[in-house]
Design a protein around this motif. Structure first.
Motif, PDB file in Angstrom:
ATOM      1  N   GLY A  17      15.163  73.475  -2.187  1.00 20.88           N
ATOM      2  CA  GLY A  17      14.002  72.784  -2.739  1.00 20.88           C
ATOM      3  C   GLY A  17      13.325  71.982  -1.641  1.00 20.88           C
ATOM      4  N   PHE A  18      11.999  71.945  -1.661  1.00 19.33           N
ATOM      5  CA  PHE A  18      11.212  71.207  -0.670  1.00 19.33           C
ATOM      6  C   PHE A  18      10.505  70.044  -1.362  1.00 19.33           C
ATOM      7  CE2 PHE A  18      11.300  75.655   0.814  1.00 19.33           C
ATOM      8  CZ  PHE A  18      11.911  75.476   2.040  1.00 19.33           C
ATOM      9  N   TYR A  19      10.706  68.830  -0.809  1.00 13.94           N
ATOM     10  CA  TYR A  19      10.141  67.628  -1.407  1.00 13.94           C
ATOM     11  C   TYR A  19       9.486  66.764  -0.334  1.00 13.94           C
ATOM     12  CZ  TYR A  19      12.956  68.903  -5.440  1.00 13.94           C
ATOM     13  OH  TYR A  19      13.498  69.588  -6.500  1.00 13.94           O
ATOM     14  N   LEU A  20       8.503  65.967  -0.746  1.00 12.41           N
ATOM     15  CA  LEU A  20       7.866  64.995   0.135  1.00 12.41           C
ATOM     16  C   LEU A  20       8.187  63.600  -0.381  1.00 12.41           C
ATOM     17  CD1 LEU A  20       4.338  66.640   0.550  1.00 12.41           C
ATOM     18  CD2 LEU A  20       6.307  66.827   2.075  1.00 12.41           C
ATOM     19  N   MET A  21       8.474  62.668   0.562  1.00 12.40           N
ATOM     20  CA  MET A  21       8.883  61.324   0.191  1.00 12.40           C
ATOM     21  C   MET A  21       8.193  60.297   1.068  1.00 12.40           C
ATOM     22  SD  MET A  21      10.986  59.594  -1.756  1.00 12.40           S
ATOM     23  CE  MET A  21      11.652  57.925  -1.815  1.00 12.40           C
ATOM     24  N   ASP A  22       7.685  59.247   0.457  1.00 14.16           N
ATOM     25  CA  ASP A  22       7.106  58.117   1.178  1.00 14.16           C
ATOM     26  C   ASP A  22       8.247  57.154   1.525  1.00 14.16           C
ATOM     27  OD1 ASP A  22       5.950  55.641   1.885  1.00 14.16           O
ATOM     28  OD2 ASP A  22       4.143  56.086   0.743  1.00 14.16           O
ATOM     29  N   PRO A  23       8.694  57.097   2.790  1.00 17.38           N
ATOM     30  CA  PRO A  23       9.851  56.272   3.136  1.00 17.38           C
ATOM     31  C   PRO A  23       9.570  54.776   3.064  1.00 17.38           C
ATOM     32  CG  PRO A  23       8.869  57.162   5.108  1.00 17.38           C
ATOM     33  CD  PRO A  23       8.134  57.789   3.963  1.00 17.38           C
ATOM     34  N   SER A  28      -1.431  70.095  -6.908  1.00 18.12           N
ATOM     35  CA  SER A  28      -1.487  71.552  -6.814  1.00 18.12           C
ATOM     36  C   SER A  28      -1.187  71.962  -5.385  1.00 18.12           C
ATOM     37  CB  SER A  28      -2.863  72.081  -7.238  1.00 18.12           C
ATOM     38  OG  SER A  28      -3.874  71.612  -6.349  1.00 18.12           O
ATOM     39  N   ALA A  29      -0.838  73.244  -5.216  1.00 24.30           N
ATOM     40  CA  ALA A  29      -0.506  73.763  -3.886  1.00 24.30           C
ATOM     41  C   ALA A  29      -1.031  75.189  -3.758  1.00 24.30           C
ATOM     42  CB  ALA A  29       1.006  73.735  -3.673  1.00 24.30           C
ATOM     43  N   ARG A  30      -1.399  75.550  -2.545  1.00 23.03           N
ATOM     44  CA  ARG A  30      -1.805  76.925  -2.267  1.00 23.03           C
ATOM     45  C   ARG A  30      -1.473  77.253  -0.823  1.00 23.03           C
ATOM     46  NH1 ARG A  30      -6.514  73.843  -2.049  1.00 23.03           N
ATOM     47  NH2 ARG A  30      -7.978  74.313  -0.376  1.00 23.03           N
ATOM     48  N   ILE A  31      -1.392  78.539  -0.526  1.00 22.58           N
ATOM     49  CA  ILE A  31      -1.106  79.024   0.823  1.00 22.58           C
ATOM     50  C   ILE A  31      -2.385  79.626   1.388  1.00 22.58           C
ATOM     51  CG2 ILE A  31       0.346  80.511   2.233  1.00 22.58           C
ATOM     52  CD1 ILE A  31       1.917  78.438   0.687  1.00 22.58           C
ATOM     53  N   HIS A  32      -2.768  79.181   2.573  1.00 24.75           N
ATOM     54  CA  HIS A  32      -3.971  79.719   3.219  1.00 24.75           C
ATOM     55  C   HIS A  32      -3.577  80.457   4.493  1.00 24.75           C
ATOM     56  CE1 HIS A  32      -8.218  79.986   4.327  1.00 24.75           C
ATOM     57  NE2 HIS A  32      -7.827  79.720   5.561  1.00 24.75           N
ATOM     58  N   SER A  33      -3.954  81.720   4.556  1.00 25.57           N
ATOM     59  CA  SER A  33      -3.731  82.513   5.765  1.00 25.57           C
ATOM     60  C   SER A  33      -4.689  83.680   5.767  1.00 25.57           C
ATOM     61  CB  SER A  33      -2.287  83.025   5.841  1.00 25.57           C
ATOM     62  OG  SER A  33      -2.037  83.973   4.829  1.00 25.57           O
ATOM     63  N   ASP A  34      -5.069  84.118   6.965  1.00 23.21           N
ATOM     64  CA  ASP A  34      -5.958  85.270   7.126  1.00 23.21           C
ATOM     65  C   ASP A  34      -7.205  85.127   6.257  1.00 23.21           C
ATOM     66  OD1 ASP A  34      -6.715  87.700   8.222  1.00 23.21           O
ATOM     67  OD2 ASP A  34      -5.783  88.873   6.614  1.00 23.21           O
ATOM     68  N   ASN A  35      -7.767  83.906   6.224  1.00 23.95           N
ATOM     69  CA  ASN A  35      -9.019  83.602   5.514  1.00 23.95           C
ATOM     70  C   ASN A  35      -8.952  83.848   4.013  1.00 23.95           C
ATOM     71  OD1 ASN A  35     -10.462  82.825   7.885  1.00 23.95           O
ATOM     72  ND2 ASN A  35     -10.705  84.993   8.407  1.00 23.95           N
ATOM     73  N   VAL A  91       3.852  73.789  -7.790  1.00 24.77           N
ATOM     74  CA  VAL A  91       4.447  72.454  -7.762  1.00 24.77           C
ATOM     75  C   VAL A  91       5.324  72.341  -9.004  1.00 24.77           C
ATOM     76  CG1 VAL A  91       4.042  69.971  -7.736  1.00 24.77           C
ATOM     77  CG2 VAL A  91       2.428  71.510  -6.582  1.00 24.77           C
ATOM     78  N   ALA A  92       6.629  72.217  -8.798  1.00 28.83           N
ATOM     79  CA  ALA A  92       7.573  72.190  -9.909  1.00 28.83           C
ATOM     80  C   ALA A  92       7.460  70.882 -10.696  1.00 28.83           C
ATOM     81  CB  ALA A  92       8.995  72.373  -9.403  1.00 28.83           C
ATOM     82  N   GLU A  93       8.070  70.869 -11.850  1.00 32.15           N
ATOM     83  CA  GLU A  93       8.048  69.696 -12.725  1.00 32.15           C
ATOM     84  C   GLU A  93       8.569  68.449 -12.020  1.00 32.15           C
ATOM     85  OE1 GLU A  93      10.139  68.215 -16.917  1.00 32.15           O
ATOM     86  OE2 GLU A  93      10.509  70.228 -16.139  1.00 32.15           O
ATOM     87  N   ASP A  94       9.555  68.610 -11.141  1.00 29.94           N
ATOM     88  CA  ASP A  94      10.147  67.462 -10.452  1.00 29.94           C
ATOM     89  C   ASP A  94       9.454  67.153  -9.131  1.00 29.94           C
ATOM     90  OD1 ASP A  94      10.961  69.583  -8.931  1.00 29.94           O
ATOM     91  OD2 ASP A  94      13.090  69.089  -8.950  1.00 29.94           O
ATOM     92  N   GLY A  95       8.318  67.796  -8.864  1.00 34.86           N
ATOM     93  CA  GLY A  95       7.560  67.543  -7.646  1.00 34.86           C
ATOM     94  C   GLY A  95       7.897  68.442  -6.482  1.00 34.86           C
ATOM     95  N   GLY A  96       8.895  69.314  -6.633  1.00 36.00           N
ATOM     96  CA  GLY A  96       9.265  70.230  -5.569  1.00 36.00           C
ATOM     97  C   GLY A  96       8.214  71.303  -5.346  1.00 36.00           C
ATOM     98  N   LEU A  97       8.162  71.828  -4.128  1.00 35.49           N
ATOM     99  CA  LEU A  97       7.223  72.894  -3.779  1.00 35.49           C
ATOM    100  C   LEU A  97       7.954  74.229  -3.809  1.00 35.49           C
ATOM    101  CD1 LEU A  97       5.473  71.201  -0.719  1.00 35.49           C
ATOM    102  CD2 LEU A  97       4.766  71.135  -3.124  1.00 35.49           C
TER     103      LEU A  97
END
Length: 223
Positions: free
Chosen positions: A49-55, A65-72, A79-85
């Motif tokens: 699981g991948f998470y972001l945290m404000d230390p 929301s999240a998206r992947i951008h590549s090759d234009n 984004v999971a219920e618990d905030g994971g990517l």
């Protein structure tokens, strides 16, 4: 370490600069290396699981929301219920130097990325999970922990004291049952821990939870 789910963080990377602009752009390669390690083995129900945290605030950095951008072009991520990517594992996106674009829910001066080992378990209609399932998932998580640590690092990993279950709602009770034996286990803050001795004592029995399991993670010995 004082990061979110501190016993379970395997690797951390500072996201540079103040996160004031939206969306936040992260290198897909940061995630790809970890996903590639997981893809090299069969770890059953265990995954990363991948998470972001404000230390500084001690709070999660949540994305709307999240998206992947590549090759234009863009492709969706989750984004999971618990905030994971939850990101697709795609070598071509890595070769194209793709970006993970996040629309952030709040502003943060700094966020850290944590990579965590976890597992998901299915519950019966009455909220029950067999203790054998808990033990099996614990072994699968240990295998993934060992893989992430590497041939040498795995010998220095702290041992598992048991398992930790994340549950909704935030508080309630669970019950370990085996024949006439029953042990009540309260939880607060959405977290329930079951130690190895309790798992051994109720092996062959069930855990009944008056709530919904979000995920299972290793409970590691401190220090």
């Amino acid at each position: 370490m004082t990061l979110w789910y501190k016993p379970l963080i395997l690797a951390g990377a500072l996201l540079p600069g103040a996160l004031m602009a939206q969306p936040l752009a992260l290198d897909y390669g940061t995630f790809y290396g970890h996903m590639k390690t997981q893809a090299k083995g069969d770890f059953g129900r265990a995954r990363l699981g991948f998470y972001l945290m404000d230390p500084e605030k001690g709070e999660p950095c949540l994305a709307q929301s999240a998206r992947i951008h590549s090759d234009n072009r863009d492709r969706p991520a989750v984004v999971a219920e618990d905030g994971g990517l939850i990101l697709p594992f795609d070598e071509q996106v890595y070769l194209d130097k793709g970006k993970v674009l996040l629309e952030m829910a709040d502003r943060h001066g700094r966020c850290d990325l944590s990579v965590q080992v976890m597992a998901e378990l299915a519950q019966a209609e009455d909220g029950a999970v067999t203790v054998s399932d808990l033990l099996g998932a614990q072994a699968e998580m240990q295998a993934l922990l060992d893989k992430m640590a590497g041939m040498i690092g795995k010998h220095f990993l702290p041992g598992q004291a048991g398992v930790r279950l994340s549950i909704t709602p935030a508080s309630g009770h669970a019950y370990l049952r085996k024949g006439a034996q029953q042990l009540t286990l309260p939880w607060q803050g959405g977290n329930l821990t079951i130690d190895n001795q309790q798992l051994a004592d109720f092996e062959g029995g069930t855990l009944v939870v008056a709530g919904r399991l979000v995920r299972l993670t290793p409970w590691l010995h401190k220090g």
